[in-house]
Design a protein around this motif. Structure first.
Motif, PDB file in Angstrom:
ATOM      1  N   THR A  59       0.839  -1.193   0.000  1.00  0.00           N
ATOM      2  CA  THR A  59       0.000   0.000   0.000  1.00  0.00           C
ATOM      3  C   THR A  59       0.873   1.242   0.000  1.00  0.00           C
ATOM      4  OG1 THR A  59      -1.679  -1.187   1.281  1.00  0.00           O
ATOM      5  CG2 THR A  59      -1.873   1.206   1.179  1.00  0.00           C
ATOM      6  N   SER A 107      -6.873   2.532  -4.556  1.00  0.00           N
ATOM      7  CA  SER A 107      -5.507   2.832  -4.982  1.00  0.00           C
ATOM      8  C   SER A 107      -5.467   2.942  -6.504  1.00  0.00           C
ATOM      9  CB  SER A 107      -4.551   1.736  -4.509  1.00  0.00           C
ATOM     10  OG  SER A 107      -3.224   2.015  -4.917  1.00  0.00           O
ATOM     11  N   GLY A 152      -5.233   4.409   3.370  1.00  0.00           N
ATOM     12  CA  GLY A 152      -3.948   3.853   2.968  1.00  0.00           C
ATOM     13  C   GLY A 152      -2.986   3.741   4.133  1.00  0.00           C
TER      14      GLY A 152
END
Length: 661
Positions: A59, A107, A152
């Motif tokens: 991530t 993402s 995130g």
């Protein structure tokens, strides 16, 4: 005939630095007297200090964004809050539910387009229209981006192990982290599945060498039933014994074969183990000259290692048990040792340290605290009580000279376009003199402007930001310094603090990595607008300005701020009169908005949030009161707000009369 007072204006080009020592009446109005979490801009002005984000390979918080999926009327909205769903292998999380749309975080890049069908908690929907941002208030857009970034941050895993992180290396866009794990220091590599244990390596001592010429780095070997790769070879001067680093463990007294030919016998084989509770320092260099041999080299006070991609660790055996600092110079690997000793490897071979083959050792007569190779081909050697230089190009013509009787504080020697360090005299640069190759130490004007005291700051780490000509000094007390070096050698300095005490810092050729006590690896980044989800509270207080007439009382009307940002930002301002004297009522902080970077019709992308925004923002600040001088302050705090620049002020006032004592 008497004339009425006229409106007057003064333009102030903000310098981007602090001046804490010049008397107020003589202080330049372009300087600040207090800064927090801002940095100087090359050319003048201030911008907010960059943020940082945590990473694990899986991530990247700064890659998180949001989209609005218009699906029509949504019944029972509450059941979908904070739910996640997957589309084409990518996870989306719902961060808000509108009457007819889902706001989802994910993402980059997105996999959903107009007409895409998906399912949430067993309920099917079709995205009739996918918007990359919310319609309406810009504050809503920033709030959603902040929520996406925080998701995130929360998804990033710490490095396995216990205690503080001992080191961080970046190779081929992967991170390699060192953290104590049981009775040793473990090595972990970032991956799509977060942190994974790096491949083990083994060091084998050889005897009975019969074909030493066949022992080559990265060649395949066979020993008994074991097949693997020889990562590194280090032979004795007589080529009758030596060490190899292998990808697999082998048994003692077994033959080592290459291409079915026995080249040596294994005397013993041990798994490479790194000492725990030791912090690593790393450098990067390509000793071997190939396009894929740019490796990292580390030292922890007991061991020296070569770090290759995928976390492959190659121990480097040197002729001393206590290496302190390392440096690459003239394609030699230099290492300093306790007792003021300095040595180097063979040229182009960082793992070979035999004196008979061309390595060398020097005695400095003082404990070594820093090593740095300059662009002029001189190795700067910082000691506790002096600074020396090693001149020459190799073993045949090395010349060791003393440069100055002033020593260098450990972990502070850095190079922007000139070497800079902390010495007993404060922030010091190492200048090259007109006589080629000679140097002298010169105090920088940052010492005077900051009234710098190395004792109170207690600097423990340092780094550079090359694109901004900045050197950063990090204090164990939590007050960190940002020093921008101008081409003429003058400086502009600011200060910044992090929410938590810094536990480690390592700089790769591309990034600066920092660690705290939570076991995560963080990266400084201009793309991050927060301290990994914590707000960046910033402040700039300008010097008191008498507009060239310290004895005249002025009536302050307004000020015009010269600023810009990427989108919109809210900042607050206040003003103080007559050195903040108590006979003036305190002015309360007021908010203002700056904008910039908006899209232009027929010239920008359709998904730009702002259109027809000004290129440069000049908001007006309403002032009031009578005084001889005035100081303006600016501040802000936001979890997610775009970067800004403050570069100038225009003060508007009327002169009234002379000050009466």
């Amino acid at each position: 005939m008497a004339q009425l007072p006229r409106n007057q204006s003064q333009f102030i080009a903000i310098s981007g630095g602090m001046d804490l020592s010049t008397p107020p009446i003589a202080k330049a109005s372009s300087d600040a007297v207090s800064t927090l979490n801002v940095q100087p801009i090359y050319g003048g002005g201030f911008s907010r200090i960059e943020g940082y984000e945590c990473l694990d390979g899986k991530t990247v918080p700064s890659q998180m964004t949001y989209a609005v999926l218009h699906v029509g009327n949504i019944a029972n909205k509450e059941q979908f809050h904070n739910k996640a769903f997957t589309h084409n292998g990518k996870q989306y999380r719902i961060i808000d539910v509108l009457d007819d749309a889902f706001v989802v975080a994910f993402s980059k890049p997105a996999t959903m387009t107009n007409g895409t069908s998906f399912s949430v908690s067993g309920v099917s929907f079709t995205a009739n229209y996918v918007n990359s941002s919310i319609d309406g208030d810009f504050a809503d857009d920033l709030a959603y981006r902040g929520k996406a970034f925080q998701l995130g941050v929360d998804a990033v895993f710490p490095v396995p192990g216990t205690g503080n992180i001992r080191g961080v290396v970046e190779l081929n866009d992967n991170l390699i982290a060192f953290r104590d794990d049981g009775d040793r220091c473990g090595v972990f590599i970032s991956s799509d599945n977060s942190w994974t244990t790096a491949q083990a390596t083994y060091i084998a001592k050889l005897k009975n060498l019969v074909k030493p010429e066949n022992l080559l780095d990265n060649s395949d070997f066979t020993s008994g039933n074991v097949r693997g790769v020889i990562y590194s070879v280090s032979l004795a001067p007589d080529s009758k014994s030596g060490y190899v680093v292998l990808s697999q463990s082998v048994l003692a007294n077994q033959p080592l074969q290459i291409n079915s030919t026995t080249v040596a016998t294994i005397e013993k084989c041990d798994k490479v183990s790194l000492t725990k509770e030791k912090d690593w320092q790393f450098i990067y260099h390509n000793f071997y000259g190939s396009s894929n041999t740019h490796y990292a080299y580390g030292c922890n006070g007991e061991q020296i290692i070569e770090v290759r991609p995928n976390g492959i660790i190659i121990p480097i055996l040197v002729n001393n048990d206590s290496p302190q600092y390392i440096c690459a110079h003239r394609n030699h690997l230099f290492a300093s040792f306790a007792g003021g000793q300095l040595g180097h490897s063979l040229v182009g071979h960082p793992n070979r340290w035999a004196v008979l083959l061309g390595s060398e050792q020097f005695g400095l007569g003082d404990e070594i605290t820093a090593l740095s190779s300059t662009t002029g081909g001189v190795l700067i050697i910082g000691c506790q009580n002096k600074t020396s230089g090693l001149y020459g190009s190799g073993r045949e013509d090395w010349v060791l000279k003393d440069i100055s009787p002033v020593g260098i504080i450990p972990n502070t020697l850095q190079t922007s376009f000139m070497p800079i360090a902390i010495t007993k005299n404060g922030i010091t640069r190492i200048d090259q003199t007109e006589q080629f190759g000679d140097f002298r130490l010169s105090e920088m004007d940052a010492n005077r402007k900051l009234a710098f005291d190395k004792q109170s700051y207690n600097i423990v780490y340092s780094s550079t930001k090359a694109k901004s000509n900045q050197v950063r000094f990090y204090s164990s007390e939590g007050r960190h310094l940002c020093v921008m070096v101008q081409p003429d050698g003058t400086t502009r300095s600011t200060s910044f603090i992090y929410p938590e005490p810094l536990q480690g810092l390592w700089q790769s050729p591309n990034q600066v990595y920092i660690t705290f006590s939570d076991g995560k690896v963080y990266r400084q980044s201009d793309k991050c607008y927060s301290f990994s989800g914590k707000s960046i509270d910033w402040t700039v207080k300008m010097a008191f300005n008498h507009c060239g007439s310290p004895t005249l009382i002025k009536s302050w009307h307004s000020a015009e701020l010269q600023a810009t940002t990427d989108g919109k930002s809210k900042i607050s301002f206040r003003f103080d009169l007559d050195y903040n004297s108590n006979y003036h009522s305190a002015a309360l902080s007021k908010d203002l908005e700056i904008a910039g970077g908006g899209g232009r019709w027929n010239d920008s992308l359709w998904n730009d949030f702002l259109w027809s925004a000004e290129d440069y923002s000049t908001p007006t600040l309403q002032l009031s009161g009578y005084s001889r001088n005035i100081a303006l302050s600016f501040a802000g705090s936001s979890i997610y707000s775009p970067q800004f620049e403050i570069s100038g002020l225009v003060l508007n006032y009327i002169t009234r009369r002379n000050y009466r004592v």
